[in-house]
Design an enzyme around this catalytic site. Structure first.
Site: not given
Lengths: 326, 326
Positions: A241, A289
């Site tokens: 993250r 991502h």
């Protein structure tokens, strides 16, 4: 003739006829989830939030960064599942109904995806691809630089996903170790834990792969203090993250040579804002991502199996420890 | 008292005292070979051509693109070894003394080097790194493109080196098959041979890795006809010799989309001339013949062992079939 209570009858019928699933993922493409669901469960209903014709029928919510409180719209919810391996986006919602079990997806294809992405990054570093791509632009043929950077890889947050990755890395002849909060034992992959273990872990690697879950303890963990413990010219790969990393500390570590290259798939804000300095940095690889994207064909059967298990009082697959945060 | 023939005495003494090795590699760095030799064999002599004080003492020549005829300077030569896995540069010399055995180096580190380089290339293709690097320059955050190109790898010229590579590729969950002139059998890697086999081989892959030896039969083998048999958007990785590839045919195949990306470590002329179109091509990765570089610490003991074996009539390690060309 059997006597059946009206409410039981409703429950019985609803479990056969009115059951539905909702996807709440406003920041993501969901068309391939919908297509997969229709193929696998042609007799069931999948809604895509906020278009939910019958909220009472919804028994399961499949979420990816759902808006806070949106789960409260479904009074008969039995299960909340992340659409991927991470659950930080679920647990940060203070209105997450406390009685509901939370699960995540553990998908072999997702594991494979993560493996190939991280290996693509670390081999790119090991074999100096940034350098050769720069040399190409300048038409430089350099045979004096040793063509391989010796590497030892450390996986920060080695769990099921990380262990599978470590085995693959070791399989191609590259040294790898792991670190996790809880003690992990593995025949071939040395693993460290605890504060002293973290020091030992960081002291012997030059490629740091972050696979941590995002919790209160791990937010901002990749900071100046941690980066300082790596040798000159190290490599950072963050596929967990964005909030694990203190962006300014990475820029600082790249300015002073501690970090030579960074491969970043995740960011504090996604999409990465146009004015973020990472875009302009040499030796920073950016991807949107996508290191590992869940395959709905693999994920949906896990979710439907868990729904079946809840109704039958069986142990759930991949249930999250909400208190621990992962 | 024993009677010893004068010539025998000379031979006996020379084998103990006057033996030397010569490196003939005018286009390469040799300092690390010299250092390794001095460390491993402090009592022996290594010359670097053309500085050879005592050509008569030279029993072994270690060659990399030696000038034609240069081996004739050494009347007592017993062994000629390539400094790497390829021997085309040796065999093309018409003045190569016909009576001398020719050997090549099979080095585990060289294999490892080849493995990581080829995997770096194919993962770069599989995970669209060229695209993400281009997107980065334009600050594009693209989540609509599927992040992985499905790949199936074919190793053209699957021998010892290629089989080791194929096992590693398979180990990270990627499909791989092989092609070789002679029939090869492997439990897990399907291998093809013959003209019909080549067609079948090319018809099912989209990543072509060339590991062939360079012989009269394989020169120019990667041409328009071969490339046409790959699907649209394929990838070529050439880590063998530049002469395997018809450069113009690759450019043609990239123009019409048959080949999407090429990773080239070897070229017809090295260094690659500044005016060669490959330098300016997008989606062409160029490296200066460094995919796998022989480690002298691993190579020299093989050479010295072979010299010992010749003197004692033992079978040589990694002897080349001069007629076959590899």
């Amino acid at each position: 003739m059997y006597f059946i209570h009206k409410a039981s009858l409703y429950l019985l019928l609803s479990s056969f006829f009115f059951m539905s699933v909702v996807i709440i993922a406003p920041t993501r493409r969901t068309d391939h989830w919908k297509a997969s669901f229709e193929k696998l469960y042609p007799n069931e209903t999948l809604y895509t939030w906020p278009d939910v014709a019958d909220p009472e029928s919804v028994e399961c919510a499949l979420c990816w960064y759902h808006p806070e409180g949106s789960l409260l719209e479904f009074p008969n919810l039995k299960l909340v599942s992340s659409m991927g391996a991470g659950v930080d986006h679920l647990l940060k919602d203070p209105k997450l109904p406390a009685h509901l079990p939370v699960t995540r997806i553990v998908d072999e294809l997702l594991t494979q995806s993560m493996n190939t992405f991280v290996m693509a990054c670390l081999l790119h570093f090991h074999r100096r691809f940034f350098k050769y791509e720069r040399d190409k632009k300048a038409k430089i043929w350099d045979i004096d630089t040793i063509p391989e950077i010796p590497i030892k890889v450390g996986i920060l947050g080695i769990g099921a996903l990380g262990m599978a990755l470590a085995e693959k890395i070791k399989g191609i002849g590259i040294d790898v170790i792991g670190y996790s909060r809880n003690v992990k034992l593995h025949e071939q992959i040395p693993c460290y834990s605890g504060a002293e273990g973290l020091k030992q872990f960081l002291g012997q690697i030059n490629v740091l792969v972050c696979l941590l879950p995002l919790t209160r303890e791990t937010e901002g963990i990749i900071n100046r203090e941690m980066l300082m413990q790596l040798p000159e010219g190290s490599c950072l790969i963050n596929v967990a993250r964005g909030k694990h990393l203190v962006d300014d500390d990475l820029l600082w570590a790249m300015d002073n040579g501690r970090i030579a290259e960074a491969y970043l798939d995740v960011f504090h804000t996604e999409p990465l804002p146009k004015d973020h300095p990472f875009w302009e940095r040499e030796n920073v690889f950016i991807s949107p991502h996508m290191a590992s994207v869940t395959n709905p064909d693999a994920a949906l059967p896990q979710v439907m199996e868990n729904l079946h298990r809840i109704k039958n009082g069986l142990t759930l697959w991949h249930q999250v420890d909400v208190a621990a945060g992962y």
